[in-house]
Design an enzyme around this catalytic site. Structure first.
Site, mmCIF file in Angstrom:
data_model
loop_
_atom_site.group_PDB
_atom_site.id
_atom_site.type_symbol
_atom_site.label_atom_id
_atom_site.label_comp_id
_atom_site.label_asym_id
_atom_site.label_seq_id
_atom_site.Cartn_x
_atom_site.Cartn_y
_atom_site.Cartn_z
ATOM 1 N N ARG A 79 2.878 -1.214 10.660
ATOM 2 C CA ARG A 79 4.018 -1.312 11.574
ATOM 3 C C ARG A 79 4.381 -2.702 12.087
ATOM 4 O O ARG A 79 5.580 -2.989 12.207
ATOM 5 C CB ARG A 79 3.815 -0.303 12.721
ATOM 6 C CG ARG A 79 4.004 1.126 12.224
ATOM 7 C CD ARG A 79 3.382 2.161 13.131
ATOM 8 N NE ARG A 79 1.920 2.141 13.018
ATOM 9 C CZ ARG A 79 1.122 3.012 13.628
ATOM 10 N NH1 ARG A 79 1.645 3.948 14.408
ATOM 11 N NH2 ARG A 79 -0.182 2.944 13.463
ATOM 12 N N ASP A 92 -13.006 15.543 -1.906
ATOM 13 C CA ASP A 92 -13.106 16.891 -2.474
ATOM 14 C C ASP A 92 -14.429 16.953 -3.238
ATOM 15 O O ASP A 92 -15.234 16.016 -3.158
ATOM 16 C CB ASP A 92 -11.891 17.149 -3.397
ATOM 17 C CG ASP A 92 -11.527 18.632 -3.476
ATOM 18 O OD1 ASP A 92 -12.442 19.457 -3.610
ATOM 19 O OD2 ASP A 92 -10.324 18.955 -3.433
ATOM 20 N N LYS A 124 0.847 -1.193 0.000
ATOM 21 C CA LYS A 124 0.000 0.000 0.000
ATOM 22 C C LYS A 124 0.881 1.241 0.000
ATOM 23 O O LYS A 124 1.774 1.384 0.825
ATOM 24 C CB LYS A 124 -0.878 -0.007 1.247
ATOM 25 C CG LYS A 124 -1.779 1.208 1.363
ATOM 26 C CD LYS A 124 -2.796 1.040 2.480
ATOM 27 C CE LYS A 124 -2.313 1.542 3.815
ATOM 28 N NZ LYS A 124 -2.127 2.997 3.913
ATOM 29 N N LYS A 129 -7.007 8.345 -0.088
ATOM 30 C CA LYS A 129 -8.246 8.770 0.613
ATOM 31 C C LYS A 129 -8.757 10.109 0.090
ATOM 32 O O LYS A 129 -8.861 11.093 0.825
ATOM 33 C CB LYS A 129 -8.006 8.863 2.119
ATOM 34 C CG LYS A 129 -7.555 7.572 2.779
ATOM 35 C CD LYS A 129 -7.512 7.719 4.289
ATOM 36 C CE LYS A 129 -7.115 6.454 4.996
ATOM 37 N NZ LYS A 129 -5.712 6.097 4.850
ATOM 38 N N THR A 177 -9.909 3.880 11.445
ATOM 39 C CA THR A 177 -9.808 2.924 12.560
ATOM 40 C C THR A 177 -9.105 3.533 13.777
ATOM 41 O O THR A 177 -9.097 2.934 14.842
ATOM 42 C CB THR A 177 -9.051 1.646 12.130
ATOM 43 O OG1 THR A 177 -7.882 2.042 11.429
ATOM 44 C CG2 THR A 177 -9.892 0.774 11.243
ATOM 45 N N ASP A 233 -3.450 4.427 -1.505
ATOM 46 C CA ASP A 233 -4.347 4.855 -0.412
ATOM 47 C C ASP A 233 -4.203 6.359 -0.181
ATOM 48 O O ASP A 233 -3.549 6.797 0.748
ATOM 49 C CB ASP A 233 -3.942 4.059 0.842
ATOM 50 C CG ASP A 233 -4.736 4.423 2.077
ATOM 51 O OD1 ASP A 233 -5.863 4.914 1.947
ATOM 52 O OD2 ASP A 233 -4.205 4.189 3.183
HETATM 53 O O1 C5P Z 1 0.915 0.639 11.037
HETATM 54 P P1 C5P Z 1 -0.544 0.293 10.906
HETATM 55 O O2 C5P Z 1 -0.810 -1.189 10.790
HETATM 56 O O3 C5P Z 1 -1.377 0.952 11.991
HETATM 57 O O4 C5P Z 1 -0.968 0.938 9.513
HETATM 58 C C1 C5P Z 1 -2.299 0.999 9.100
HETATM 59 C C2 C5P Z 1 -2.373 1.629 7.757
HETATM 60 O O5 C5P Z 1 -3.733 1.647 7.352
HETATM 61 C C3 C5P Z 1 -1.904 3.089 7.698
HETATM 62 O O6 C5P Z 1 -1.250 3.242 6.463
HETATM 63 C C4 C5P Z 1 -3.174 3.902 7.724
HETATM 64 O O7 C5P Z 1 -3.062 5.086 6.963
HETATM 65 C C5 C5P Z 1 -4.164 2.959 7.066
HETATM 66 N N1 C5P Z 1 -5.567 3.163 7.422
HETATM 67 C C6 C5P Z 1 -6.053 3.064 8.717
HETATM 68 N N2 C5P Z 1 -7.383 3.249 8.973
HETATM 69 C C7 C5P Z 1 -8.237 3.504 7.975
HETATM 70 C C8 C5P Z 1 -7.752 3.588 6.658
HETATM 71 C C9 C5P Z 1 -6.402 3.387 6.420
HETATM 72 O O8 C5P Z 1 -5.292 2.804 9.628
HETATM 73 N N3 C5P Z 1 -9.532 3.607 8.209
#
Ligand code: C5P
Length: 236
Positions: A218, A68, A36, A65, A126, A63
């Site tokens: 992460r 606009d 991603k 998002k 999330t 991604d």
């Molecule tokens: O490091 P981690 O597992 O928390 O990364 C989650 C990824 O998912 C990040 O790139 C974040 O931008 C993305 N994301 C999210 N919640 C959402 C949409 C995307 O955490 N609703």
């Protein structure tokens, strides 16, 4: 078996630059997982990174998002779809017209390239808690009801699926049907830290809940050995 499960994983390349992203991507290529490209990497490396990742044979979720007015989002979707990404997204809170025009433009771009990317709507981030949604943003009612409302709007507008927490996956499956894609971030295996995610679920629980794709950042990217961490996602 792990490779089959890995096909449902989208590893978030949330790193500071092109070289770091490509070195991670090289380690992950061949594992089955997607990658991603989010806002941070896009800001540091630009759209050129897409072709580099495609050259490694990886499937790509761009991604950004988008959120606009309908015309701006639709035209941007057309431009991004032309890069050959496999999935891209817009915020559902941009409304029906914005999403419908975006879906139409993704399909139009596909006529030229021979490939239509999947278009996904972001419901509620999330990292957001029910309290924040209600008190800071003034969205009344239950968080889950708001997620379902946005997902149904996305479906009606012609999107292929939504991004939501795996905690909401069972109700979304029920309300939106089997073919609707559920892309779920906020995934944390028992062995990792929570970081800033609030509505978290373990990898196997997310699959069991009905997720189509798990977005994992992460726990994999900050591991000493990302490839091993990817396979360890399934140890529970
Ligand atoms: O490091 P981690 O597992 O928390 O990364 C989650 C990824 O998912 C990040 O790139 C974040 O931008 C993305 N994301 C999210 N919640 C959402 C949409 C995307 O955490 N609703």
């Amino acid at each position: 078996m792990a490779e089959e499960l890995n096909r449902k994983v989208i590893v978030a390349l949330d790193v500071e630059g092109r070289e770091q992203a490509l070195s991670l991507a090289r380690e992950l290529s061949g594992s089955g997982c997607w990658v991603k490209v989010g806002l941070e990497l896009y800001a540091c490396a630009g759209l050129g990174i897409i072709q580099d990742l495609k050259d490694l044979g990886l499937k790509i979720f761009l991604d950004l998002k988008l959120h606009d007015i309908p015309n701006t989002v639709a035209r941007t979707v057309k431009a991004l779809a032309g890069t050959g990404v496999d999935m891209l997204n817009v915020h559902c809170s941009g409304g029906y017209e914005m999403m419908a025009r975006a879906a139409e433009n993704a399909r139009e771009a596909g006529v030229k390239t021979g490939f239509v990317p999947q278009l996904i709507g972001v419901t509620v981030l999330t990292s957001m808690t029910a309290n924040e949604l209600a008190q800071d943003l003034g969205v009344g009612g239950e968080l889950e009801d708001h997620v379902v409302r946005l997902a149904l709007l996305a479906k009606r507008a012609g999107l292929d699926g939504v991004v939501a927490s795996a905690q909401e996956a069972p109700v979304l499956r029920q309300e939106c049907g089997q073919d609707f894609l559920l892309v779920t971030p906020g995934i944390r295996p028992a062995w990792s830290t929570t970081d800033d995610q609030a509505r978290i679920v373990t990898p196997r629980a997310a699959i069991a809940a009905g997720s189509s794709y798990l977005v994992v950042g992460r726990p994999v990217t900050r591991a000493a050995n990302p490839r091993a961490a990817l396979d360890r996602l399934w140890e529970e």
